[in-house]
Design a protein around this motif. Sequence first.
Motif, PDB file in Angstrom:
ATOM      1  N   GLU A   1       0.813  -1.220   0.000  1.00 31.74           N
ATOM      2  CA  GLU A   1       0.000   0.000   0.000  1.00 31.74           C
ATOM      3  C   GLU A   1       0.842   1.264   0.000  1.00 31.74           C
ATOM      4  OE1 GLU A   1      -2.958  -0.210   3.027  1.00 31.74           O
ATOM      5  OE2 GLU A   1      -3.562  -2.220   2.438  1.00 31.74           O
ATOM      6  N   ASP A   2       2.134   1.162   0.329  1.00 32.16           N
ATOM      7  CA  ASP A   2       3.005   2.337   0.362  1.00 32.16           C
ATOM      8  C   ASP A   2       3.615   2.648  -1.002  1.00 32.16           C
ATOM      9  OD1 ASP A   2       2.533   2.628   3.049  1.00 32.16           O
ATOM     10  OD2 ASP A   2       4.254   1.412   3.618  1.00 32.16           O
ATOM     11  N   GLY A   3       3.656   1.677  -1.893  1.00 30.65           N
ATOM     12  CA  GLY A   3       4.301   1.874  -3.190  1.00 30.65           C
ATOM     13  C   GLY A   3       3.346   2.456  -4.220  1.00 30.65           C
ATOM     14  N   SER A   4       3.909   3.023  -5.267  1.00 26.55           N
ATOM     15  CA  SER A   4       3.075   3.531  -6.346  1.00 26.55           C
ATOM     16  C   SER A   4       2.847   2.411  -7.360  1.00 26.55           C
ATOM     17  CB  SER A   4       3.741   4.732  -7.011  1.00 26.55           C
ATOM     18  OG  SER A   4       5.014   4.378  -7.500  1.00 26.55           O
ATOM     19  N   PRO A   5       1.689   2.377  -8.004  1.00 22.43           N
ATOM     20  CA  PRO A   5       1.380   1.290  -8.926  1.00 22.43           C
ATOM     21  C   PRO A   5       2.199   1.383 -10.218  1.00 22.43           C
ATOM     22  CG  PRO A   5      -0.340   2.935  -8.987  1.00 22.43           C
ATOM     23  CD  PRO A   5       0.607   3.337  -7.888  1.00 22.43           C
ATOM     24  N   VAL A   6       2.431   0.241 -10.828  1.00 22.63           N
ATOM     25  CA  VAL A   6       3.055   0.189 -12.139  1.00 22.63           C
ATOM     26  C   VAL A   6       1.921   0.157 -13.150  1.00 22.63           C
ATOM     27  CG1 VAL A   6       4.480  -1.163 -13.707  1.00 22.63           C
ATOM     28  CG2 VAL A   6       5.061  -1.042 -11.282  1.00 22.63           C
ATOM     29  N   VAL A   7       1.982   1.053 -14.129  1.00 22.31           N
ATOM     30  CA  VAL A   7       0.932   1.152 -15.128  1.00 22.31           C
ATOM     31  C   VAL A   7       1.530   0.804 -16.477  1.00 22.31           C
ATOM     32  CG1 VAL A   7      -0.719   2.689 -16.254  1.00 22.31           C
ATOM     33  CG2 VAL A   7      -0.230   2.947 -13.809  1.00 22.31           C
ATOM     34  N   CYS A   8       0.885  -0.098 -17.222  1.00 24.63           N
ATOM     35  CA  CYS A   8       1.326  -0.482 -18.560  1.00 24.63           C
ATOM     36  C   CYS A   8       0.325   0.007 -19.581  1.00 24.63           C
ATOM     37  CB  CYS A   8       1.433  -1.997 -18.660  1.00 24.63           C
ATOM     38  SG  CYS A   8       3.100  -2.580 -18.612  1.00 24.63           S
ATOM     39  N   ILE A   9       0.772   0.850 -20.506  1.00 26.15           N
ATOM     40  CA  ILE A   9      -0.078   1.346 -21.585  1.00 26.15           C
ATOM     41  C   ILE A   9       0.720   1.261 -22.877  1.00 26.15           C
ATOM     42  CG2 ILE A   9      -1.327   3.340 -22.506  1.00 26.15           C
ATOM     43  CD1 ILE A   9      -1.699   4.291 -19.613  1.00 26.15           C
TER      44      ILE A   9
ATOM     45  N   GLY B   1       2.411  -1.088 -24.190  1.00 24.15           N
ATOM     46  CA  GLY B   1       3.704  -1.741 -24.074  1.00 24.15           C
ATOM     47  C   GLY B   1       4.754  -0.986 -23.269  1.00 24.15           C
ATOM     48  N   ARG B   2       4.412   0.175 -22.734  1.00 19.89           N
ATOM     49  CA  ARG B   2       5.362   0.934 -21.918  1.00 19.89           C
ATOM     50  C   ARG B   2       4.882   0.983 -20.485  1.00 19.89           C
ATOM     51  NH1 ARG B   2       7.644   5.954 -25.355  1.00 19.89           N
ATOM     52  NH2 ARG B   2       8.141   4.762 -27.214  1.00 19.89           N
ATOM     53  N   SER B   3       5.829   0.850 -19.557  1.00 21.14           N
ATOM     54  CA  SER B   3       5.439   0.882 -18.140  1.00 21.14           C
ATOM     55  C   SER B   3       5.971   2.149 -17.484  1.00 21.14           C
ATOM     56  CB  SER B   3       5.941  -0.350 -17.405  1.00 21.14           C
ATOM     57  OG  SER B   3       7.354  -0.389 -17.433  1.00 21.14           O
ATOM     58  N   SER B   4       5.238   2.611 -16.478  1.00 21.63           N
ATOM     59  CA  SER B   4       5.661   3.788 -15.727  1.00 21.63           C
ATOM     60  C   SER B   4       5.106   3.710 -14.319  1.00 21.63           C
ATOM     61  CB  SER B   4       5.158   5.069 -16.409  1.00 21.63           C
ATOM     62  OG  SER B   4       3.757   5.098 -16.403  1.00 21.63           O
ATOM     63  N   ARG B   5       5.593   4.541 -13.461  1.00 20.60           N
ATOM     64  CA  ARG B   5       5.107   4.618 -12.076  1.00 20.60           C
ATOM     65  C   ARG B   5       4.454   5.934 -11.852  1.00 20.60           C
ATOM     66  NH1 ARG B   5       6.243   0.764  -8.352  1.00 20.60           N
ATOM     67  NH2 ARG B   5       7.643  -0.778  -9.120  1.00 20.60           N
TER      68      ARG B   5
END
Length: 52
Positions: A38-46, A48-52
Amino acid sequence: MPRRRSSGLGLECPIEHTCPAGDHDIIVLRVLAVRADEDGSPVVCIAGRSSR
């Protein structure tokens, strides 16, 4: 089970079944446990690229 520190989510999943599918294999997992950071930021994939 190895766990990445910044993954945000951990799944405990043994392999339930495998099925050959041409030049691939389909692997069915059984989810036994889910752990969320719950403390971390989610990894988002759009696209084919991932970001936080």
